[in-house]
Design an enzyme around this catalytic site. Structure first.
Site, PDB file in Angstrom:
ATOM      1  N   ASP A 131     -29.790  -9.955  52.318  1.00  0.00           N
ATOM      2  CA  ASP A 131     -28.631  -9.320  51.499  1.00  0.00           C
ATOM      3  C   ASP A 131     -29.144  -7.961  50.757  1.00  0.00           C
ATOM      4  OD1 ASP A 131     -26.084  -8.570  50.867  1.00  0.00           O
ATOM      5  OD2 ASP A 131     -25.990  -9.999  49.199  1.00  0.00           O
ATOM      6  N   CYS A 185     -11.314  -8.792  68.109  1.00  0.00           N
ATOM      7  CA  CYS A 185     -10.211  -8.571  66.964  1.00  0.00           C
ATOM      8  C   CYS A 185      -8.832  -8.370  67.583  1.00  0.00           C
ATOM      9  CB  CYS A 185     -10.461  -7.344  65.945  1.00  0.00           C
ATOM     10  SG  CYS A 185     -11.745  -7.791  64.638  1.00  0.00           S
ATOM     11  N   CYS A 238     -14.068 -12.023  46.278  1.00  0.00           N
ATOM     12  CA  CYS A 238     -12.900 -12.281  47.038  1.00  0.00           C
ATOM     13  C   CYS A 238     -12.781 -12.543  48.431  1.00  0.00           C
ATOM     14  CB  CYS A 238     -11.918 -10.795  47.051  1.00  0.00           C
ATOM     15  SG  CYS A 238     -10.395 -10.882  47.980  1.00  0.00           S
TER      16      CYS A 238
HETATM   17  S1  SF4 Z   1      -8.401 -11.151  60.540  1.00  0.00           S
HETATM   18 FE1  SF4 Z   1      -9.315  -9.073  60.724  1.00  0.00          FE
HETATM   19  S2  SF4 Z   1     -11.259  -9.672  61.271  1.00  0.00           S
HETATM   20 FE2  SF4 Z   1     -10.188 -11.517  61.697  1.00  0.00          FE
HETATM   21  S3  SF4 Z   1      -9.549 -10.893  64.000  1.00  0.00           S
HETATM   22 FE3  SF4 Z   1      -7.908 -10.322  62.644  1.00  0.00          FE
HETATM   23  S4  SF4 Z   1      -8.377  -8.018  62.512  1.00  0.00           S
HETATM   24 FE4  SF4 Z   1     -10.409  -9.102  63.024  1.00  0.00          FE
HETATM   25  S1  SF4 Z   2      -9.995  -6.923  47.914  1.00  0.00           S
HETATM   26 FE1  SF4 Z   2     -10.662  -8.805  49.290  1.00  0.00          FE
HETATM   27  S2  SF4 Z   2      -9.293  -8.831  50.957  1.00  0.00           S
HETATM   28 FE2  SF4 Z   2      -9.496  -6.659  50.327  1.00  0.00          FE
HETATM   29  S3  SF4 Z   2     -11.222  -6.043  51.470  1.00  0.00           S
HETATM   30 FE3  SF4 Z   2     -12.272  -6.787  49.480  1.00  0.00          FE
HETATM   31  S4  SF4 Z   2     -12.878  -8.942  49.899  1.00  0.00           S
HETATM   32 FE4  SF4 Z   2     -11.392  -8.016  51.612  1.00  0.00          FE
END
Ligand code: SF4
Ligand code: SF4
Length: 308
Positions: A131, A185, A238
């Site tokens: 990371d 997706c 999150c």
């Molecule tokens: S929730 Fe987002 S990342 Fe997951 S399959 Fe659906 S579009 Fe793709």
């Molecule tokens: S705010 Fe939460 S739900 Fe939205 S992109 Fe960031 S991690 Fe994902």
């Protein structure tokens, strides 16, 4: 050719033994497709205050500039999906931060992997990254067939979803290379629709400066007012876009004891979090990634959530 195949299989077998979920390998070189994407993202200031993202632009797109003589990027995934979650009435912490800081856990495993490589193969030079800003880990993992980058911009697979860490070992050794998998997706937009701050501004594009993870972890000063009432009770990170992803129905619990949380972290409710002291913080988050915000940062986030 035979040597390459033998070395590749040795590395993949050892990665499995060390507990990695999967291991994929790519030829080190310039990430052509990523270059314009990264440039656009930075130009639009979607990295907010994360100025480190602007550094080492060339090195980030080309590991041969980062590690001299490098020939291969070995990408590895380590599962962190927990078998238990926090009290339902609690301010929330992203699941990746429940246990011991992954940097320590993964670095140790990568050191062991490199040790096996040098013992079994010979004088191989390599550097480990976990990371780490100079490496575009998701792009390398996707190139190496470990998953595809979803509309929420995380790497995911059909078999295991997206709750894992990504790490790399960059080595000056020729290996057999993997090929990318296809994007699954489809017409799904669950992550885009569920994001509490509409941070996924287009499919596959997350405006980091609008993301709750950024507000709760990266921001050094006050959380901007436009996050008010949108934080969905998240006090560190999150997981919403990953929690709603249909492929995460297939997540299985990790088997890494170091990722298990302090039991208090799971039982504390909102009132307990509001009253948290430095002593309790130090006890629950000993060696945790949450220490990045320090006690004062977590308190700032809780106070912001209290205001609504
Ligand atoms: S929730 Fe987002 S990342 Fe997951 S399959 Fe659906 S579009 Fe793709
Ligand atoms: S705010 Fe939460 S739900 Fe939205 S992109 Fe960031 S991690 Fe994902």
């Amino acid at each position: 050719m035979l040597q390459k195949s033998k070395h590749t299989s040795l590395i993949k077998t050892e990665a499995k033994r060390l507990g990695f979920l999967s291991c994929g390998i790519s030829k080190a070189g310039f990430l052509e497709e990523e270059a314009p994407r990264l440039e656009k993202w930075l130009t639009k200031n979607m990295h907010g205050e994360m100025s480190y993202m602007e550094n080492h632009f060339d090195k980030r797109l080309d590991p041969t500039k980062l590690v001299e003589g490098s020939k291969s990027v070995i990408s590895l995934l380590l599962n962190y999906y927990p078998d238990q979650q926090q009290n339902e009435d609690a301010f929330k912490i992203s699941k990746y931060a429940y246990g011991t800081d992954y940097h320590f856990v993964i670095k140790d495993k990568l050191k062991e992997l490199l040790h096996t490589i040098t013992t079994e193969i010979g004088a191989v030079h390599g550097r480990a990254f976990v990371d780490s800003a100079p490496v575009l880990d998701k792009a390398w993992a996707a190139k190496s067939g470990l998953g595809w980058i979803g509309k929420h911009s995380n790497l995911l697979t059909k078999q295991t979803g997206s709750f894992y860490f990504i790490a790399e070992l960059i080595v000056d050794l020729d290996l057999e290379y993997d090929t990318p998998v296809t994007d699954h997706c489809g017409s799904c937009t669950a992550c885009i629709d569920a994001c509490p701050t509409q941070a996924i501004v287009d499919p596959y594009v997350v405006d980091g400066s609008k993301c709750i993870s950024y507000a709760t972890i990266e921001l050094k000063n006050e959380i901007p007012a436009h996050f008010s009432n949108k934080m969905d009770d998240w006090m560190f990170g999150c997981d919403v876009c990953q929690d709603v992803c249909p492929w995460n129905r297939f997540s299985k619990s990790h088997k890494e004891p170091l990722f298990n949380p302090n039991p208090k972290l799971l039982s504390m409710d909102k009132k307990d979090w509001e009253e948290i002291t430095q002593a309790v913080f130090s006890e629950i988050f000993k060696k945790s990634p949450v220490k990045r915000t320090k006690f004062t940062g977590l308190k700032r986030n809780i106070d912001f959530l209290k205001k609504g």
